[in-house]
Design a protein around this motif. Structure first.
Motif, PDB file in Angstrom:
ATOM      1  N   THR A   1      -5.211 -14.249   0.533  1.00  0.00           N
ATOM      2  CA  THR A   1      -6.546 -13.789   0.134  1.00  0.00           C
ATOM      3  C   THR A   1      -7.234 -13.051   1.258  1.00  0.00           C
ATOM      4  O   THR A   1      -8.155 -12.299   1.044  1.00  0.00           O
ATOM      5  N   TRP A   2      -6.757 -13.268   2.465  1.00  0.00           N
ATOM      6  CA  TRP A   2      -7.435 -12.729   3.632  1.00  0.00           C
ATOM      7  C   TRP A   2      -7.464 -11.203   3.584  1.00  0.00           C
ATOM      8  O   TRP A   2      -6.437 -10.546   3.391  1.00  0.00           O
ATOM      9  N   ARG A   3      -8.651 -10.607   3.748  1.00  0.00           N
ATOM     10  CA  ARG A   3      -8.831  -9.149   3.782  1.00  0.00           C
ATOM     11  C   ARG A   3      -8.279  -8.448   2.543  1.00  0.00           C
ATOM     12  O   ARG A   3      -7.628  -7.417   2.612  1.00  0.00           O
ATOM     13  N   ARG A   4      -8.464  -9.079   1.427  1.00  0.00           N
ATOM     14  CA  ARG A   4      -7.944  -8.442   0.218  1.00  0.00           C
ATOM     15  C   ARG A   4      -9.056  -8.433  -0.832  1.00  0.00           C
ATOM     16  O   ARG A   4      -9.795  -9.395  -0.968  1.00  0.00           O
ATOM     17  N   GLU A   5      -9.127  -7.326  -1.559  1.00  0.00           N
ATOM     18  CA  GLU A   5     -10.093  -7.298  -2.657  1.00  0.00           C
ATOM     19  C   GLU A   5      -9.595  -8.218  -3.757  1.00  0.00           C
ATOM     20  O   GLU A   5      -8.395  -8.434  -3.888  1.00  0.00           O
ATOM     21  N   ALA A   6     -10.531  -8.726  -4.552  1.00  0.00           N
ATOM     22  CA  ALA A   6     -10.127  -9.564  -5.675  1.00  0.00           C
ATOM     23  C   ALA A   6      -9.336  -8.712  -6.672  1.00  0.00           C
ATOM     24  O   ALA A   6      -9.687  -7.561  -6.924  1.00  0.00           O
ATOM     25  N   PRO A   7      -8.236  -9.251  -7.209  1.00  0.00           N
ATOM     26  CA  PRO A   7      -7.479  -8.499  -8.219  1.00  0.00           C
ATOM     27  C   PRO A   7      -8.214  -8.502  -9.558  1.00  0.00           C
ATOM     28  O   PRO A   7      -9.155  -9.255  -9.751  1.00  0.00           O
ATOM     29  N   SER A   8      -7.790  -7.623 -10.461  1.00  0.00           N
ATOM     30  CA  SER A   8      -8.359  -7.671 -11.808  1.00  0.00           C
ATOM     31  C   SER A   8      -7.237  -7.485 -12.830  1.00  0.00           C
ATOM     32  O   SER A   8      -6.217  -6.847 -12.532  1.00  0.00           O
TER      33      SER A   8
ATOM     34  N   THR B   1       0.876  -1.183   0.000  1.00  0.00           N
ATOM     35  CA  THR B   1       0.000   0.000   0.000  1.00  0.00           C
ATOM     36  C   THR B   1       0.907   1.225   0.000  1.00  0.00           C
ATOM     37  O   THR B   1       2.126   1.119   0.129  1.00  0.00           O
TER      38      THR B   1
ATOM     39  N   GLN C   1      -4.857  -4.252 -13.717  1.00  0.00           N
ATOM     40  CA  GLN C   1      -4.758  -3.394 -12.535  1.00  0.00           C
ATOM     41  C   GLN C   1      -3.291  -3.071 -12.232  1.00  0.00           C
ATOM     42  O   GLN C   1      -2.419  -3.920 -12.351  1.00  0.00           O
TER      43      GLN C   1
ATOM     44  N   TYR D   1      -7.057 -18.119  -8.434  1.00  0.00           N
ATOM     45  CA  TYR D   1      -7.448 -18.195  -7.035  1.00  0.00           C
ATOM     46  C   TYR D   1      -7.151 -19.585  -6.497  1.00  0.00           C
ATOM     47  O   TYR D   1      -7.489 -20.580  -7.122  1.00  0.00           O
TER      48      TYR D   1
ATOM     49  N   TYR E   1      -3.938 -15.836  -3.706  1.00  0.00           N
ATOM     50  CA  TYR E   1      -4.023 -15.594  -5.145  1.00  0.00           C
ATOM     51  C   TYR E   1      -2.641 -15.806  -5.733  1.00  0.00           C
ATOM     52  O   TYR E   1      -1.628 -15.432  -5.135  1.00  0.00           O
TER      53      TYR E   1
END
Lengths: 262, 381
Positions: free
Chosen positions: B355-362, B314, B365, B332, B337
């Protein structure tokens, strides 16, 4: 594929039966001849008779030939099976180019024309002073019987994993223990089958015996041969029928053994 | 499961006997010295040296054709080396035939004798040693208990499942109390779940009996999970030997890093070499790396980093190396991921992100990735 495609058409079926008859009739024709009521080789005229069979089983000459053949074939079989099996096992274990060459060499008696081979045997046995002896005949029958054993046992070993032998050795078995306790029990059907073929080979072998047997050894095929040359005694047809029955019985035994194995 | 219990019952006796003999530290130590095997012009193994301590679980790991099985078969006595020496407790054993080496062996496909029952198979090593009948019956019963096959004693091998066959082969290899057990891909024929269970069983058994296990596999996960030490072979050579942690964290070569798990490789030129760290340049990007008194400015260098050691950063987070990247693809995997990202000048990088507390990637991005200078390792290329 439909069933119709598997069912042979009429011409195919007729052709098959013609071939079967062509193969079997010359064999089967000796059966009625052996039952003839005449004194020479012929079909029965006034009815069938078993007197030629009676003659066969009471004639000292025929019974002696039968015994001689049995002794020679049994000993030859024992030796050919032992040697051929060991050879096949050795080649299987080596599994290299030399073993391929050895296996091919072992097939030579099958490939070389018998008459050529017989001339070689004759020369050799003269030098060894074994002409006209049981030992000479047995040696020749062993040598010419080994190919059957090597081929049949090698085929069985080809599908036998080398790792079984390695497993036995790693668990502490000596080479001979591995052969006795692991290898042979797993190829015993093939060994038995090869014994049957080696036996039949010696049992109906004529050419070698004619050349090297001398005066004292009259195996069954040789006595038949002499009989045909001397006189046309129907007892020969009775002998031939008996030989046919014994060979057929052995082949059926072989078939049964194989069936049980699979 | 009273597996452990049964094992202790069975093996307390022999293990104690070894100990009272006064030389437990030596029993079952194998050393392989400069082993070479050639077949005509083809070299199967070249100059392989290994020291395997008594009671160790050592795995020979490598792709097919790497020579791992040749090494095992040389130790077992089925391959006679072209050059080199194999020693058991310091004594050369090259001249001994397989049946005099007294090593238990479990073969690929098990090689249970098809004409013998399970009990007869297990009795085989004792039978060929002409042990008394009562002793054989006793040992076989305990060995079958150990692998929980008592109920299957009278079955033929083909009437057993794969896992049961594996256990029977193990009982047969252990029943005569060898000091070394050789295992040639014993789990490769089993399905994944069963494999997992048997890995644990085998490891447990090893720690109970205290024998030397030499294990051949091409499965990296299996090797990592079970071994005290792993020897990695490639093209007939020993590439690196060490504990699973050492091999995974500090791979010596690019091959080891790539073979044992997944790795990213970054090549660059050394700048600013210092005593305990240096920087290297890949294109216009300058990255830092710890460790490297042996590096000099201008050297070319290959650095490897594991996917799970790369973090997605971040704005607020810091890392020694910070790179802008674009997601090319992702998948996934439940716990994480798996992402493939493109970094300018560096190229394609793979990383695993929790994956915990993470938005799905795209895809497409832009993300910032990074790692600390001690997370990556310099390897010989």
């Amino acid at each position: 594929m439909s069933d119709a495609a598997l069912t042979p058409t009429a011409p195919t079926r007729i052709a098959s039966w013609v071939v079967i008859c062509f193969l079997l009739l010359p064999l089967l024709v000796i059966v009625p001849i052996s039952l003839t009521d005449q004194d020479y080789l012929s079909m029965p005229v006034d009815g069938i008779s078993l007197r030629h069979y009676a003659n066969l089983f009471t004639s000292r000459e025929w019974l002696w030939s039968f015994t001689q053949s049995l002794i020679i074939a049994s000993i030859s079989t024992l030796l050919a099976v032992s040697l051929g099996t060991l050879c096949a096992i050795g080649c299987w274990r080596l599994g290299n180019r030399i073993s391929e060459a050895v296996r091919l060499l072992m097939l030579l008696p099958m490939i070389v024309p018998t008459i050529v081979y017989v001339l070689g045997f004759y020369r050799l046995l003269v030098d060894l002073k074994l002409l006209g002896t049981y030992l000479g005949v047995i040696i020749s029958h062993v040598v010419t019987g080994i190919p059957y054993v090597v081929v049949i046992v090698s085929t069985a070993l080809a599908s036998f994993d080398l790792r079984y032998d390695q497993a036995a050795r790693s668990l502490g078995a000596t080479m001979s223990q591995s052969i006795r306790l692991v290898l042979l029990p797993n190829i015993k059907a093939a060994v038995a089958s090869s014994a049957i073929f080696a036996f039949i080979h010696s049992w109906d072998e004529l050419l070698i015996v004619l050349f090297i047997a001398g005066r004292s050894i009259f195996t069954l095929p040789r006595r038949i041969w002499d009989g045909i040359n001397d006189k046309l005694d129907p007892t020969m047809a009775a002998v031939a029928t008996m030989l046919l029955l014994i060979s057929a019985a052995l082949l059926f035994l072989d078939l049964a053994l194989r069936k049980r194995e699979s | 499961m009273n597996f452990t219990h049964a094992v202790r019952d069975v093996f307390d006796r022999p293990v104690r006997r070894l100990a009272s003999a006064g030389q437990p530290a030596l029993a079952g130590a194998i050393s392989v010295e400069n082993l070479t095997k050639t077949y005509g012009n083809a070299v199967a193994i070249r100059d392989v040296s290994l020291a395997i301590g008594s009671g160790q679980f050592v795995t020979l790991l490598g792709p097919s054709g790497s020579g791992k099985t040749t090494v095992l078969m040389s130790i077992a006595g089925f391959v006679s080396p072209t050059a080199g020496e194999i020693r058991l407790n310091g004594e050369p054993i090259n001249h001994l035939p397989p049946d005099r080496r007294e090593f238990g062996m479990v073969f690929q496909g098990y090689a249970l004798f098809p004409h013998l029952t399970v009990a007869q198979n297990v009795a085989f090593p004792l039978r060929v040693r002409h042990r008394p009948r009562t002793e054989i019956e006793d040992s076989v019963r305990r060995a079958l208990e150990m692998v929980q096959l008592e109920r299957f004693a009278d079955r033929l091998p083909r009437q057993l499942s794969g896992g049961q066959q594996q256990r029977a082969a193990l009982a047969r290899a252990l029943v005569f109390e060898p000091s070394v057990v050789l295992l040639d891909e014993p789990l490769s024929a089993l399905d994944k779940n069963l494999r997992h269970d048997l890995q644990a069983e085998l490891k447990d058994l090893h720690s109970r009996v205290g024998l030397t296990f030499i294990y051949v596999t091409h499965d990296q996960q299996e090797a990592l999970a079970m071994s005290d030490e792993i020897a990695i072979l490639s093209e007939g050579r020993l590439v690196q030997m060490g504990t699973p942690e050492t091999l995974y964290e500090r791979p010596a070569t690019r091959f080891v890093a790539g073979f044992l798990g997944q790795s990213n490789f970054i090549s660059g030129t050394v700048e600013q070499a210092r005593r305990d760290a240096f920087a290297y340049r890949a294109g216009a990007t300058l990255l830092s790396q710890s460790g490297g008194p042996q590096q000099r400015d201008g050297d070319s260098v290959t650095v490897t980093i594991r996917p799970e050691k790369i973090r997605i950063l971040t704005e607020a987070e810091t890392a020694d190396n910070r790179l802008e990247s674009r997601i090319a693809s992702f998948s996934y995997h439940g716990g994480h991921y798996h992402l493939q990202v493109d970094v300018e000048h560096v190229g394609r990088i793979v990383l695993d992100a929790p994956t915990w507390r993470r938005e799905a990637p795209s895809i497409g991005q832009s993300i910032t990735i990074g790692w600390d200078e001690d997370a990556s390792v310099v390897v010989a290329s």
